[in-house]
Structure formats: structure tokens, C-alpha cells
Design a protein around this motif. Structure first.
Motif, mmCIF file in Angstrom:
data_model
loop_
_atom_site.group_PDB
_atom_site.id
_atom_site.type_symbol
_atom_site.label_atom_id
_atom_site.label_comp_id
_atom_site.label_asym_id
_atom_site.label_seq_id
_atom_site.Cartn_x
_atom_site.Cartn_y
_atom_site.Cartn_z
ATOM 1 N N MET A 1 -3.396 3.856 1.884
ATOM 2 C CA MET A 1 -4.202 3.192 2.023
ATOM 3 C C MET A 1 -4.238 2.577 3.665
ATOM 4 O O MET A 1 -3.112 2.711 4.199
ATOM 5 C CB MET A 1 -3.496 1.694 0.427
ATOM 6 N N MET A 2 -5.847 2.461 3.858
ATOM 7 C CA MET A 2 -5.907 2.056 4.762
ATOM 8 C C MET A 2 -5.885 0.039 5.315
ATOM 9 O O MET A 2 -6.848 -0.275 4.542
ATOM 10 C CB MET A 2 -7.466 2.307 4.876
ATOM 11 N N ILE A 3 -5.079 0.031 6.020
ATOM 12 C CA ILE A 3 -4.627 -1.707 6.201
ATOM 13 C C ILE A 3 -4.595 -1.939 7.744
ATOM 14 O O ILE A 3 -4.075 -0.688 8.457
ATOM 15 C CB ILE A 3 -3.531 -2.225 5.437
ATOM 16 N N HIS A 4 -4.504 -2.759 7.891
ATOM 17 C CA HIS A 4 -4.315 -3.299 9.332
ATOM 18 C C HIS A 4 -3.584 -4.522 9.154
ATOM 19 O O HIS A 4 -3.145 -5.195 9.160
ATOM 20 C CB HIS A 4 -5.819 -3.901 9.661
ATOM 21 N N SER A 14 1.724 5.637 -0.962
ATOM 22 C CA SER A 14 0.976 5.229 -2.122
ATOM 23 C C SER A 14 1.567 4.323 -2.989
ATOM 24 O O SER A 14 1.176 3.431 -3.495
ATOM 25 C CB SER A 14 -0.366 6.187 -2.630
ATOM 26 N N ASP A 15 2.403 4.202 -1.845
ATOM 27 C CA ASP A 15 3.374 4.221 -3.010
ATOM 28 C C ASP A 15 4.165 2.309 -2.409
ATOM 29 O O ASP A 15 4.480 1.636 -2.872
ATOM 30 C CB ASP A 15 5.125 4.509 -2.996
ATOM 31 N N VAL A 16 3.545 2.395 -1.418
ATOM 32 C CA VAL A 16 3.416 0.511 -0.821
ATOM 33 C C VAL A 16 2.444 0.307 -1.731
ATOM 34 O O VAL A 16 0.895 0.145 -0.925
ATOM 35 C CB VAL A 16 3.393 0.940 1.067
ATOM 36 N N ARG A 17 2.569 -1.150 -2.562
ATOM 37 C CA ARG A 17 1.988 -1.752 -2.872
ATOM 38 C C ARG A 17 1.909 -3.069 -2.643
ATOM 39 O O ARG A 17 0.535 -3.801 -2.809
ATOM 40 C CB ARG A 17 2.029 -1.451 -4.711
ATOM 41 N N GLN A 21 7.674 -4.102 0.223
ATOM 42 C CA GLN A 21 7.535 -2.760 0.394
ATOM 43 C C GLN A 21 7.019 -2.295 1.700
ATOM 44 O O GLN A 21 7.760 -1.557 2.300
ATOM 45 C CB GLN A 21 6.649 -1.975 -0.711
ATOM 46 N N LEU A 22 5.901 -2.715 1.677
ATOM 47 C CA LEU A 22 5.409 -3.129 3.619
ATOM 48 C C LEU A 22 6.446 -2.610 4.359
ATOM 49 O O LEU A 22 6.772 -2.586 5.837
ATOM 50 C CB LEU A 22 4.191 -3.388 3.545
ATOM 51 N N MET A 23 6.970 -4.463 4.332
ATOM 52 C CA MET A 23 8.324 -4.873 5.129
ATOM 53 C C MET A 23 9.512 -4.006 4.949
ATOM 54 O O MET A 23 10.438 -3.260 6.229
ATOM 55 C CB MET A 23 8.397 -6.067 5.333
ATOM 56 N N HIS A 24 9.595 -3.108 4.027
ATOM 57 C CA HIS A 24 10.958 -1.713 4.253
ATOM 58 C C HIS A 24 10.151 -1.176 4.701
ATOM 59 O O HIS A 24 10.825 -0.067 5.389
ATOM 60 C CB HIS A 24 10.889 -2.057 3.060
#
Length: 67
Positions: A1-4, A14-17, A21-24
Motif C-alpha cells: 500500500m502506498m501512503i504518505h 500489505s499486512d500493515v492495515r 500496525q503502522l506504528m509497530h
């Protein structure tokens, strides 16, 4: 997934949803900070239930002390 993240475009696995999870993923779970998702502050108790989408803009704002 593409994010800023803090102004930089990045591709996360893809497992960061969720915000939690992003903070981990960035090893930020123990830090004191404000988290914004698309310019709206996310309450700490909502990190696990806040879903991320392709193209989201996330800002991690750390507190810095000084004197």
C-alpha cells in the motif's frame, strides 16, 4: 500500500492495515506523540480500529522539550 508518512511517499507491507500496525512497523508504539490521518487527529484509543487506505497521509508529531 502506498501512503504518505510525514510528507514522504512510502510503500508499506500489505499486512500493515491499521494505525496501530503502522506504528509497530515504525517502532513508535512507546513514544508520546500526536498522530494525524488526513489532517484529523486520531485518538490513541482508536489506533487499533483506524484502518489505513492507499493514498492516506499520516503525520507523526513528536513532543520535544527544552529549556
Amino acid at each position: 500500500m502506498m501512503i504518505h508518512v510525514n510528507g514522504c511517499q512510502t510503500n508499506v507491507p500489505s499486512d500493515v492495515r491499521t494505525m496501530e500496525q503502522l506504528m509497530h512497523y515504525y517502532e513508535l508504539q512507546a513514544k508520546s506523540m500526536i498522530v494525524e490521518l488526513n489532517k484529523a487527529i486520531v485518538n490513541k484509543d482508536k489506533y487499533a480500529s483506524t484502518s489505513l487506505q492507499n493514498g492516506d497521509c499520516i503525520e507523526f508529531v513528536h513532543f520535544v522539550g527544552g529549556g
